[in-house]
Design a protein around this motif. Sequence first.
Motif, PDB file in Angstrom:
ATOM      1  N   LEU A  54     -41.100  -6.423  35.050  1.00 26.54           N
ATOM      2  CA  LEU A  54     -40.835  -7.535  34.142  1.00 26.54           C
ATOM      3  C   LEU A  54     -41.607  -8.765  34.616  1.00 26.54           C
ATOM      4  CD1 LEU A  54     -39.214  -8.607  31.697  1.00 26.54           C
ATOM      5  CD2 LEU A  54     -37.394  -9.238  33.325  1.00 26.54           C
ATOM      6  N   PHE A  55     -42.436  -9.317  33.739  1.00 25.81           N
ATOM      7  CA  PHE A  55     -43.286 -10.455  34.063  1.00 25.81           C
ATOM      8  C   PHE A  55     -42.871 -11.690  33.263  1.00 25.81           C
ATOM      9  CE2 PHE A  55     -45.775  -6.611  34.577  1.00 25.81           C
ATOM     10  CZ  PHE A  55     -46.563  -6.816  35.701  1.00 25.81           C
ATOM     11  N   ASP A  56     -42.927 -12.845  33.925  1.00 29.19           N
ATOM     12  CA  ASP A  56     -42.829 -14.123  33.214  1.00 29.19           C
ATOM     13  C   ASP A  56     -44.240 -14.544  32.826  1.00 29.19           C
ATOM     14  OD1 ASP A  56     -42.358 -16.654  32.242  1.00 29.19           O
ATOM     15  OD2 ASP A  56     -42.001 -17.560  34.211  1.00 29.19           O
ATOM     16  N   VAL A  57     -44.528 -14.529  31.539  1.00 33.39           N
ATOM     17  CA  VAL A  57     -45.848 -14.974  31.075  1.00 33.39           C
ATOM     18  C   VAL A  57     -45.696 -16.155  30.106  1.00 33.39           C
ATOM     19  CG1 VAL A  57     -47.309 -12.983  31.525  1.00 33.39           C
ATOM     20  CG2 VAL A  57     -45.814 -12.921  29.568  1.00 33.39           C
ATOM     21  N   SER A  58     -44.655 -16.942  30.367  1.00 37.38           N
ATOM     22  CA  SER A  58     -44.347 -18.082  29.497  1.00 37.38           C
ATOM     23  C   SER A  58     -45.380 -19.199  29.598  1.00 37.38           C
ATOM     24  CB  SER A  58     -42.964 -18.642  29.831  1.00 37.38           C
ATOM     25  OG  SER A  58     -41.979 -17.645  29.731  1.00 37.38           O
ATOM     26  N   HIS A  59     -46.257 -19.124  30.597  1.00 41.43           N
ATOM     27  CA  HIS A  59     -47.312 -20.136  30.716  1.00 41.43           C
ATOM     28  C   HIS A  59     -48.396 -19.957  29.653  1.00 41.43           C
ATOM     29  CE1 HIS A  59     -48.540 -16.610  32.946  1.00 41.43           C
ATOM     30  NE2 HIS A  59     -49.772 -17.047  33.073  1.00 41.43           N
ATOM     31  N   MET A  60     -48.473 -18.795  29.049  1.00 44.31           N
ATOM     32  CA  MET A  60     -49.468 -18.561  27.993  1.00 44.31           C
ATOM     33  C   MET A  60     -49.238 -19.528  26.829  1.00 44.31           C
ATOM     34  SD  MET A  60     -51.367 -16.025  29.097  1.00 44.31           S
ATOM     35  CE  MET A  60     -52.128 -15.105  27.761  1.00 44.31           C
ATOM     36  N   GLY A  61     -50.315 -19.819  26.083  1.00 48.45           N
ATOM     37  CA  GLY A  61     -50.212 -20.746  24.963  1.00 48.45           C
ATOM     38  C   GLY A  61     -50.023 -20.032  23.642  1.00 48.45           C
ATOM     39  N   GLU A  62     -49.259 -20.650  22.750  1.00 52.58           N
ATOM     40  CA  GLU A  62     -49.066 -20.120  21.392  1.00 52.58           C
ATOM     41  C   GLU A  62     -49.368 -21.222  20.379  1.00 52.58           C
ATOM     42  OE1 GLU A  62     -46.742 -17.817  24.249  1.00 52.58           O
ATOM     43  OE2 GLU A  62     -46.449 -19.909  23.665  1.00 52.58           O
ATOM     44  N   GLN A  91     -31.851  -1.836  35.555  1.00 52.64           N
ATOM     45  CA  GLN A  91     -31.535  -1.588  36.968  1.00 52.64           C
ATOM     46  C   GLN A  91     -31.571  -0.104  37.313  1.00 52.64           C
ATOM     47  OE1 GLN A  91     -27.949  -3.609  38.111  1.00 52.64           O
ATOM     48  NE2 GLN A  91     -28.464  -3.624  40.276  1.00 52.64           N
ATOM     49  N   ALA A  92     -30.964   0.729  36.469  1.00 55.40           N
ATOM     50  CA  ALA A  92     -30.907   2.170  36.742  1.00 55.40           C
ATOM     51  C   ALA A  92     -32.250   2.853  36.517  1.00 55.40           C
ATOM     52  CB  ALA A  92     -29.843   2.814  35.858  1.00 55.40           C
ATOM     53  N   ASP A  93     -33.178   2.138  35.872  1.00 54.68           N
ATOM     54  CA  ASP A  93     -34.486   2.728  35.554  1.00 54.68           C
ATOM     55  C   ASP A  93     -35.598   2.234  36.475  1.00 54.68           C
ATOM     56  OD1 ASP A  93     -33.965   4.190  32.845  1.00 54.68           O
ATOM     57  OD2 ASP A  93     -32.974   2.254  32.656  1.00 54.68           O
ATOM     58  N   GLY A  94     -35.212   1.523  37.535  1.00 56.04           N
ATOM     59  CA  GLY A  94     -36.218   1.079  38.507  1.00 56.04           C
ATOM     60  C   GLY A  94     -36.973  -0.166  38.122  1.00 56.04           C
ATOM     61  N   LEU A  95     -36.461  -0.942  37.144  1.00 54.69           N
ATOM     62  CA  LEU A  95     -37.144  -2.164  36.714  1.00 54.69           C
ATOM     63  C   LEU A  95     -37.117  -3.214  37.821  1.00 54.69           C
ATOM     64  CD1 LEU A  95     -38.471  -3.894  34.441  1.00 54.69           C
ATOM     65  CD2 LEU A  95     -36.162  -4.582  33.773  1.00 54.69           C
ATOM     66  N   VAL A  96     -38.287  -3.802  38.091  1.00 53.24           N
ATOM     67  CA  VAL A  96     -38.362  -4.877  39.094  1.00 53.24           C
ATOM     68  C   VAL A  96     -39.075  -6.087  38.493  1.00 53.24           C
ATOM     69  CG1 VAL A  96     -38.449  -3.227  41.019  1.00 53.24           C
ATOM     70  CG2 VAL A  96     -40.592  -4.140  40.082  1.00 53.24           C
ATOM     71  N   PRO A  97     -38.749  -7.306  38.969  1.00 57.75           N
ATOM     72  CA  PRO A  97     -39.552  -8.456  38.572  1.00 57.75           C
ATOM     73  C   PRO A  97     -40.933  -8.332  39.216  1.00 57.75           C
ATOM     74  CG  PRO A  97     -37.668  -9.150  39.950  1.00 57.75           C
ATOM     75  CD  PRO A  97     -37.667  -7.666  39.914  1.00 57.75           C
ATOM     76  N   ALA A  98     -41.977  -8.710  38.476  1.00 57.25           N
ATOM     77  CA  ALA A  98     -43.344  -8.568  38.972  1.00 57.25           C
ATOM     78  C   ALA A  98     -44.095  -9.887  38.804  1.00 57.25           C
ATOM     79  CB  ALA A  98     -44.066  -7.433  38.244  1.00 57.25           C
ATOM     80  N   GLY A  99     -45.002 -10.150  39.731  1.00 56.28           N
ATOM     81  CA  GLY A  99     -45.719 -11.417  39.735  1.00 56.28           C
ATOM     82  C   GLY A  99     -47.182 -11.294  39.340  1.00 56.28           C
ATOM     83  N   LEU A 100     -47.892 -12.394  39.511  1.00 58.05           N
ATOM     84  CA  LEU A 100     -49.301 -12.465  39.109  1.00 58.05           C
ATOM     85  C   LEU A 100     -50.194 -11.526  39.896  1.00 58.05           C
ATOM     86  CD1 LEU A 100     -49.739 -16.337  38.860  1.00 58.05           C
ATOM     87  CD2 LEU A 100     -49.658 -14.744  36.950  1.00 58.05           C
ATOM     88  N   GLY A 101     -49.820 -11.248  41.150  1.00 59.51           N
ATOM     89  CA  GLY A 101     -50.646 -10.355  41.972  1.00 59.51           C
ATOM     90  C   GLY A 101     -50.734  -8.971  41.361  1.00 59.51           C
ATOM     91  N   ALA A 102     -49.578  -8.399  41.017  1.00 62.85           N
ATOM     92  CA  ALA A 102     -49.565  -7.070  40.391  1.00 62.85           C
ATOM     93  C   ALA A 102     -50.163  -7.116  38.989  1.00 62.85           C
ATOM     94  CB  ALA A 102     -48.136  -6.529  40.339  1.00 62.85           C
ATOM     95  N   ARG A 103     -49.911  -8.197  38.276  1.00 63.29           N
ATOM     96  CA  ARG A 103     -50.502  -8.343  36.942  1.00 63.29           C
ATOM     97  C   ARG A 103     -52.031  -8.249  37.022  1.00 63.29           C
ATOM     98  NH1 ARG A 103     -49.600 -10.502  31.673  1.00 63.29           N
ATOM     99  NH2 ARG A 103     -51.026 -12.171  31.062  1.00 63.29           N
ATOM    100  N   ASP A 104     -52.592  -8.849  38.073  1.00 60.04           N
ATOM    101  CA  ASP A 104     -54.049  -8.830  38.227  1.00 60.04           C
ATOM    102  C   ASP A 104     -54.562  -7.451  38.621  1.00 60.04           C
ATOM    103  OD1 ASP A 104     -56.522 -10.322  38.094  1.00 60.04           O
ATOM    104  OD2 ASP A 104     -56.640 -10.094  40.260  1.00 60.04           O
ATOM    105  N   THR A 105     -53.901  -6.783  39.559  1.00 61.33           N
ATOM    106  CA  THR A 105     -54.383  -5.452  39.968  1.00 61.33           C
ATOM    107  C   THR A 105     -54.208  -4.430  38.842  1.00 61.33           C
ATOM    108  OG1 THR A 105     -52.242  -5.000  41.057  1.00 61.33           O
ATOM    109  CG2 THR A 105     -54.041  -5.810  42.442  1.00 61.33           C
ATOM    110  N   LEU A 106     -53.127  -4.559  38.080  1.00 61.44           N
ATOM    111  CA  LEU A 106     -52.886  -3.634  36.968  1.00 61.44           C
ATOM    112  C   LEU A 106     -53.940  -3.796  35.880  1.00 61.44           C
ATOM    113  CD1 LEU A 106     -49.045  -4.198  36.903  1.00 61.44           C
ATOM    114  CD2 LEU A 106     -50.082  -1.938  37.205  1.00 61.44           C
ATOM    115  N   ARG A 107     -54.200  -5.052  35.479  1.00 67.04           N
ATOM    116  CA  ARG A 107     -55.169  -5.279  34.409  1.00 67.04           C
ATOM    117  C   ARG A 107     -56.571  -4.895  34.870  1.00 67.04           C
ATOM    118  NH1 ARG A 107     -59.784  -8.453  35.315  1.00 67.04           N
ATOM    119  NH2 ARG A 107     -59.248  -9.752  37.075  1.00 67.04           N
TER     120      ARG A 107
END
Length: 363
Positions: A46-54, A216-232
């Motif tokens: 789960l990522f917070d991407v609220s900094h993006m513009g709309e 929680q039961a499905d392994g969901l974790v909060p994720a940050g910009l570091g993982a967002r960058d390596t994933l993309r």
Amino acid sequence: MLKRTPLYPVYAEHGARVIDFGGWELPVQFTGIQKEHDAVRQLAGLFDVSHMGEVRVTGSDALSFLQNLTTNDVAKLETGQCQYSLMCYPNGGVVDDLLVYKLGEDHYMLVINASNIDKDLDWMRNNLNGDVALTNISDETAMLALQGPHAEHILNKLTDAPLHSLKAFRFFQDVNVSGIQALVSRTGYTGEDGFELYVSEHDAVKLWKLLLDAGQADGLVPAGLGARDTLRFEARLPLYGQELSANITPLEAGLAFFVKLDKGDFIGRDVIAGQKANGTPRKLVGIEMIDRGIPRSHYPVYAEGKQIGEVTTGTQSPTFKTNVGLALIDAAYSAPGTELFVEIRGNQVKAKVVATPFYKRKS
């Protein structure tokens, strides 16, 4: 003073390490980049991407305005559909890459990069024509990205919306997510299946907690910009300021699919059409290190004793443990297997051109 998203108050609860990211105070990691990366590839993050513009675009000339402003064909969109696109300067360089959502007849929403919000709005206003209104709704809009193979299963626990029928680059408006009204879009920036949820800034913290509890039961974790960058990066999704810039055209970046030259005129079309006809002088390629060393952004790349370009993004792939990068180089050296050298701390280290994306999910 760094800007903060509506979710800033929850970062500390999860032990986040925050950094300055383009003027925003955002989490680079919570439990660790490797763990967060693996969770998104195998379970969910789960990522917070609220900094993006709309930005809302409305009016009877909204379509023609967007057709002139962006490279993709907005006329192909149905209500409930979105597309990846780019805004270009007259020289073909990129103002920004973005998503265009069709909310209704003469009603669109653009999702733009956080560090480019002011610049993009200036560009749009300078190119306004006809009956078009622009409304910046960035501050009142929060955006959460739920990504990974378990994303649909987790979100299903909180809504009756038929998520199974929602195809990629489609969205539902006014979805009830445990009492929170959301726009739910099957999009993301990780190379995995997942959703992006747009809600009022006032609902962000509640939705964040609801999603983490549901997952929680499905392994969901909060994720940050570091993982967002390596994933993309593994999925070869571009980052503005690295693979894209005012000096890099969409064709050089390998994004020709999102440039529809046959739709009519748009800003930058002449230069891009010339590149399509004659070939681009530079090309974005994947590289893999043969000798030891990790390629990093802006490291020079050499072939035959001369500099031919530079690395745009590079790291050790968390999925494959290989040292890989993306590099913008002279097109003459872009064939797979071509031997190159990356300058790492003053030494030229051997590498080769390889196919991308480095990672592709099994559908």
